[in-house]
Enzyme design. Sequence first.
Site, PDB file in Angstrom:
ATOM      1  N   GLU A   1       0.864  -1.052   0.050  1.00 37.09           N
ATOM      2  CA  GLU A   1      -0.004   0.107   0.018  1.00 37.09           C
ATOM      3  C   GLU A   1       0.927   1.119   0.234  1.00 37.09           C
ATOM      4  O   GLU A   1       1.983   1.355   0.620  1.00 37.09           O
ATOM      5  CB  GLU A   1      -0.910  -0.054   1.170  1.00 37.09           C
ATOM      6  CG  GLU A   1      -1.999  -0.889   1.258  1.00 37.09           C
ATOM      7  CD  GLU A   1      -1.756  -2.169   1.987  1.00 37.09           C
ATOM      8  OE1 GLU A   1      -0.708  -2.297   2.468  1.00 37.09           O
ATOM      9  OE2 GLU A   1      -2.568  -3.059   1.762  1.00 37.09           O
TER      10      GLU A   1
ATOM     11  N   TYR B   1       7.568   2.301  -7.633  1.00 43.43           N
ATOM     12  CA  TYR B   1       7.160   0.867  -7.719  1.00 43.43           C
ATOM     13  C   TYR B   1       6.669   0.565  -9.302  1.00 43.43           C
ATOM     14  O   TYR B   1       7.001  -0.467  -9.671  1.00 43.43           O
ATOM     15  CB  TYR B   1       5.831   0.916  -6.876  1.00 43.43           C
ATOM     16  CG  TYR B   1       6.097   1.091  -5.548  1.00 43.43           C
ATOM     17  CD1 TYR B   1       7.291   0.487  -4.969  1.00 43.43           C
ATOM     18  CD2 TYR B   1       5.327   1.935  -4.481  1.00 43.43           C
ATOM     19  CE1 TYR B   1       7.455   0.681  -3.265  1.00 43.43           C
ATOM     20  CE2 TYR B   1       5.648   2.141  -3.434  1.00 43.43           C
ATOM     21  CZ  TYR B   1       6.649   1.633  -2.650  1.00 43.43           C
ATOM     22  OH  TYR B   1       6.764   1.603  -1.313  1.00 43.43           O
TER      23      TYR B   1
HETATM   24  C1  COA Z   1      10.371   6.090  -1.763  1.00 40.86           C
HETATM   25  C2  COA Z   1      11.757   6.174  -1.437  1.00 40.86           C
HETATM   26  C3  COA Z   1      12.090   4.428  -0.730  1.00 40.86           C
HETATM   27  C4  COA Z   1      12.554   5.892  -2.593  1.00 40.86           C
HETATM   28  O1  COA Z   1      14.035   5.780  -2.435  1.00 40.86           O
HETATM   29  P1  COA Z   1      14.689   6.506  -3.180  1.00 40.86           P
HETATM   30  O2  COA Z   1      16.316   5.862  -2.741  1.00 40.86           O
HETATM   31  O3  COA Z   1      14.692   7.975  -2.784  1.00 40.86           O
HETATM   32  O4  COA Z   1      14.384   6.345  -4.618  1.00 40.86           O
HETATM   33  P2  COA Z   1      15.643   6.219  -6.113  1.00 40.86           P
HETATM   34  O5  COA Z   1      16.801   7.023  -5.983  1.00 40.86           O
HETATM   35  O6  COA Z   1      15.900   4.386  -5.798  1.00 40.86           O
HETATM   36  O7  COA Z   1      14.796   6.534  -7.216  1.00 40.86           O
HETATM   37  C5  COA Z   1      14.104   5.426  -7.922  1.00 40.86           C
HETATM   38  C6  COA Z   1      12.769   6.137  -8.484  1.00 40.86           C
HETATM   39  O8  COA Z   1      11.982   6.694  -7.509  1.00 40.86           O
HETATM   40  C7  COA Z   1      11.642   7.875  -8.213  1.00 40.86           C
HETATM   41  N1  COA Z   1      11.885   9.013  -7.665  1.00 40.86           N
HETATM   42  C8  COA Z   1      13.026   9.317  -6.597  1.00 40.86           C
HETATM   43  N2  COA Z   1      13.232  10.519  -6.457  1.00 40.86           N
HETATM   44  C9  COA Z   1      12.171  11.181  -7.135  1.00 40.86           C
HETATM   45  C10 COA Z   1      11.472  12.469  -6.979  1.00 40.86           C
HETATM   46  N3  COA Z   1      12.112  13.612  -6.244  1.00 40.86           N
HETATM   47  N4  COA Z   1      10.435  12.806  -7.706  1.00 40.86           N
HETATM   48  C11 COA Z   1       9.779  11.685  -8.378  1.00 40.86           C
HETATM   49  N5  COA Z   1      10.260  10.813  -8.331  1.00 40.86           N
HETATM   50  C12 COA Z   1      11.347  10.312  -7.721  1.00 40.86           C
HETATM   51  C13 COA Z   1      12.107   8.070  -9.736  1.00 40.86           C
HETATM   52  O9  COA Z   1      10.993   7.009 -10.355  1.00 40.86           O
HETATM   53  C14 COA Z   1      13.265   7.080  -9.624  1.00 40.86           C
HETATM   54  O10 COA Z   1      13.695   6.612 -10.685  1.00 40.86           O
HETATM   55  P3  COA Z   1      14.662   7.185 -11.654  1.00 40.86           P
HETATM   56  O11 COA Z   1      15.927   7.856 -10.798  1.00 40.86           O
HETATM   57  O12 COA Z   1      15.291   6.389 -12.785  1.00 40.86           O
HETATM   58  O13 COA Z   1      13.876   8.492 -12.189  1.00 40.86           O
HETATM   59  C15 COA Z   1      12.228   7.254  -0.588  1.00 40.86           C
HETATM   60  O14 COA Z   1      12.056   8.482  -1.332  1.00 40.86           O
HETATM   61  C16 COA Z   1      11.609   7.160   0.765  1.00 40.86           C
HETATM   62  O15 COA Z   1      12.257   6.570   1.834  1.00 40.86           O
HETATM   63  N6  COA Z   1      10.876   8.023   1.243  1.00 40.86           N
HETATM   64  C17 COA Z   1      10.127   8.190   2.395  1.00 40.86           C
HETATM   65  C18 COA Z   1       9.347   6.848   2.707  1.00 40.86           C
HETATM   66  C19 COA Z   1       8.352   6.302   1.730  1.00 40.86           C
HETATM   67  O16 COA Z   1       7.804   7.197   1.367  1.00 40.86           O
HETATM   68  N7  COA Z   1       8.317   5.035   1.533  1.00 40.86           N
HETATM   69  C20 COA Z   1       7.530   4.303   0.793  1.00 40.86           C
HETATM   70  C21 COA Z   1       6.082   4.008   1.641  1.00 40.86           C
HETATM   71  S1  COA Z   1       5.043   3.279   0.575  1.00 40.86           S
END
Ligand code: COA
Length: 156
Positions: A105, A117
Amino acid sequence: MNDIVRRPMCEADLAAVLQIERDANRFPWSKQNFADCLGDNYQSFVFDASGSLVGYLILQHILDEVHLLNICVQHQHQGKGIGRYMLDQMIREAQQRQVNLIVLEVRRSNHRAQQLYIQAGFNEMSIRRGYYPAEQGREDAVLMGMDLSLSRMFVD
Ligand SMILES: CC(C)(COP(=O)(O)OP(=O)(O)OC[C@H]1O[C@@H](n2cnc3c(N)ncnc32)[C@H](O)[C@@H]1OP(=O)(O)O)[C@@H](O)C(=O)NCCC(=O)NCCS
């Protein structure tokens, strides 16, 4: 990602995990939520870069399904590919274990996570109305899934 090591989460990690959770979420899990996930019914991992935690991931296996309960990257390390790395590793292992479905979710407003995702291969399955607490009332969850049985059909 070579310097990032995954290991099972343990009680000694809880303070650091909670800090990451609170920095990254408006409605963070409690310490008790994480402590519960150290039990046998869950798989909880931390990702360690030279002694400091950069993220964690919590799963629950139910029969041939995996539920991704929590994934989080330490806020200063976000946007560097770590979340994708953590997720891809989890998906590969689920494929090896013959898991049929991965579900999760995500808040409707969390476009960043949804993008992650979708890029990893998840699809939107349905909406769970009012699933999360929000500043004003409740917020919907998007239920997303990855059907691994389909991909195996083409490989076998
Ligand atoms: C969601 C989360 C886990 C993503 O991890 P991350 O290490 O920041 O993400 P990544 O650097 O691996 O990026 C993977 C993809 O996420 C998306 N993404 C990352 N940063 C983004 C931003 N600022 N805006 C939009 N999309 C973004 C992009 O699709 C990216 O792919 P790309 O770089 O090829 O475009 C992280 O941002 C996080 O911990 N957020 C807070 C907690 C959370 O929301 N968890 C999910 C609960 S369901």
